[in-house]
Design a protein around this motif. Sequence first.
Motif, short mmCIF file in Angstrom:
data_model
loop_
_atom_site.label_atom_id
_atom_site.label_comp_id
_atom_site.label_asym_id
_atom_site.label_seq_id
_atom_site.Cartn_x
_atom_site.Cartn_y
_atom_site.Cartn_z
N GLN A 204 17.30 -28.19 -12.44
CA GLN A 204 16.06 -27.81 -11.49
C GLN A 204 16.14 -28.06 -10.14
O GLN A 204 16.04 -27.38 -9.36
CB GLN A 204 14.77 -27.81 -12.30
CG GLN A 204 14.54 -27.02 -13.46
CD GLN A 204 14.29 -25.49 -13.14
OE1 GLN A 204 14.27 -25.02 -12.11
NE2 GLN A 204 13.88 -24.84 -14.22
N GLU A 205 16.36 -29.24 -10.03
CA GLU A 205 16.54 -29.95 -8.63
C GLU A 205 17.85 -29.60 -8.11
O GLU A 205 17.81 -29.35 -6.74
CB GLU A 205 16.64 -31.61 -9.00
CG GLU A 205 16.68 -32.28 -7.74
CD GLU A 205 15.36 -32.30 -6.78
OE1 GLU A 205 15.43 -32.29 -5.60
OE2 GLU A 205 14.28 -32.12 -7.48
N THR B 165 21.78 -16.91 -5.22
CA THR B 165 21.72 -17.84 -4.33
C THR B 165 20.70 -18.90 -5.29
O THR B 165 19.57 -18.40 -5.88
CB THR B 165 20.76 -17.71 -3.14
OG1 THR B 165 21.40 -16.61 -2.31
CG2 THR B 165 20.26 -19.08 -2.27
N ALA B 166 21.15 -20.22 -5.45
CA ALA B 166 20.43 -21.25 -6.46
C ALA B 166 19.00 -21.21 -6.40
O ALA B 166 18.21 -20.87 -7.47
CB ALA B 166 21.19 -22.47 -6.30
N ASN B 167 18.60 -21.34 -5.09
CA ASN B 167 17.01 -21.40 -5.12
C ASN B 167 16.19 -20.02 -5.38
O ASN B 167 14.94 -20.32 -5.09
CB ASN B 167 16.57 -22.10 -3.71
CG ASN B 167 16.82 -21.23 -2.54
OD1 ASN B 167 17.43 -20.02 -2.82
ND2 ASN B 167 16.73 -21.72 -1.36
N THR B 168 16.77 -19.23 -5.65
CA THR B 168 16.12 -17.79 -5.87
C THR B 168 15.76 -17.48 -7.21
O THR B 168 15.15 -16.63 -7.76
CB THR B 168 16.70 -16.48 -5.21
OG1 THR B 168 18.21 -16.57 -6.08
CG2 THR B 168 16.78 -16.63 -3.91
N CYS C 86 19.21 -26.76 -7.96
CA CYS C 86 18.95 -25.38 -8.00
C CYS C 86 17.98 -25.23 -6.55
O CYS C 86 17.52 -23.98 -6.72
CB CYS C 86 18.51 -24.60 -9.07
SG CYS C 86 19.85 -24.29 -10.25
N GLN C 87 17.46 -26.09 -5.86
CA GLN C 87 16.71 -26.17 -4.94
C GLN C 87 17.63 -25.78 -3.73
O GLN C 87 17.33 -25.45 -2.49
CB GLN C 87 15.87 -27.38 -4.48
CG GLN C 87 14.87 -27.84 -5.66
CD GLN C 87 13.91 -26.72 -5.97
OE1 GLN C 87 13.24 -26.22 -5.34
NE2 GLN C 87 13.75 -26.56 -7.22
N SER C 88 18.99 -25.86 -4.09
CA SER C 88 19.92 -25.47 -2.82
C SER C 88 20.07 -23.96 -2.49
O SER C 88 19.77 -23.05 -3.28
CB SER C 88 21.40 -25.98 -3.36
OG SER C 88 22.43 -25.53 -2.67
N ARG C 89 20.28 -23.84 -1.31
CA ARG C 89 20.85 -22.49 -0.81
C ARG C 89 22.45 -21.96 -1.26
O ARG C 89 22.72 -20.86 -0.68
CB ARG C 89 20.57 -22.66 0.50
CG ARG C 89 19.12 -22.77 1.03
CD ARG C 89 18.87 -22.47 2.37
NE ARG C 89 17.37 -22.71 2.93
CZ ARG C 89 17.28 -22.64 4.16
NH1 ARG C 89 18.02 -22.40 5.34
NH2 ARG C 89 15.85 -22.74 4.48
N SER D 273 14.53 -18.08 -11.19
CA SER D 273 13.24 -18.61 -11.61
C SER D 273 13.58 -19.97 -12.54
O SER D 273 14.80 -20.23 -12.92
CB SER D 273 12.66 -17.54 -12.51
OG SER D 273 13.53 -17.36 -13.80
#
Length: 270
Positions: free
Chosen positions: A146-147, A187-190, A149-152, A192
Amino acid sequence: MAELPELLILSQQMDYQLQLKEFAGGDLRQEKSLNLSPGDFLETIKGRKVLKVYNKGKWIFIQLSDDYHLLLNLGMGADILYQEAGQSPEEYQCLFQFTDGSAFTCKFWWMGKAEILPDKELPQHKATKDIAITPLDEGFTPEYLQELCQSRSQIKNLLLNQKKVGGIGNVYIHDIVFRAKIHPQSTANTLSVSSVNTLHKIIQENLKEAIELGGLAYEKDFYGENNGFGTEHFLVAYKEGEPCPECRNTIEKIKTGSTSSYICPRCQKL
């Protein structure tokens, strides 16, 4: 190209087979693969014993006595093969011999490495110091992913980045994102929280299945055996033009940065 399942199996076999064997010498024929001259390399390794073999990402770490490590990287592919005493080795670039007459060889296909260095230099070793934990390490939790996947970054690029996740390459990634119903260019941060948790579960399931089957069928293990994870186990990977196993839509091959990806455009919407 070997990835985490194959490297984990290889390192475990090497650890079992080479425990406490003492290096006697060798034959190093490809100097560009080494970090020392062949003579200095063999002089450094001679007399040292194998204490432990393990993998870190896509590298094999051989812990030696007297505070040294031998590091092997398979590059774009390699055969690392055990030789019983009296057995004639096949073609190789590196041959490492032990005092009991046994040996192992490295046949690099492209860009392989063999490096020897003191333990005190490991933390600064440029090629390995930033390799991340693997998906089978205890620290690879849903929260860790999860952390990340805050990436763009695009999710495929993120998972292939060895500084973020160690050991996944462009063989297993196709079916991982397919099973998670994620387009590789998402994009990772999109994503859920639910999608990332599902992705975490599937990453571990797919890699564990490959390990249970002995790794990729076209990669040799330490004993020269080809094992059971073959094309029949892939879902969409390398199956361009075939029907999707879920919806029967046609599997497509698309360009994703410097690599290609196999997807079902219906199941994996961008």
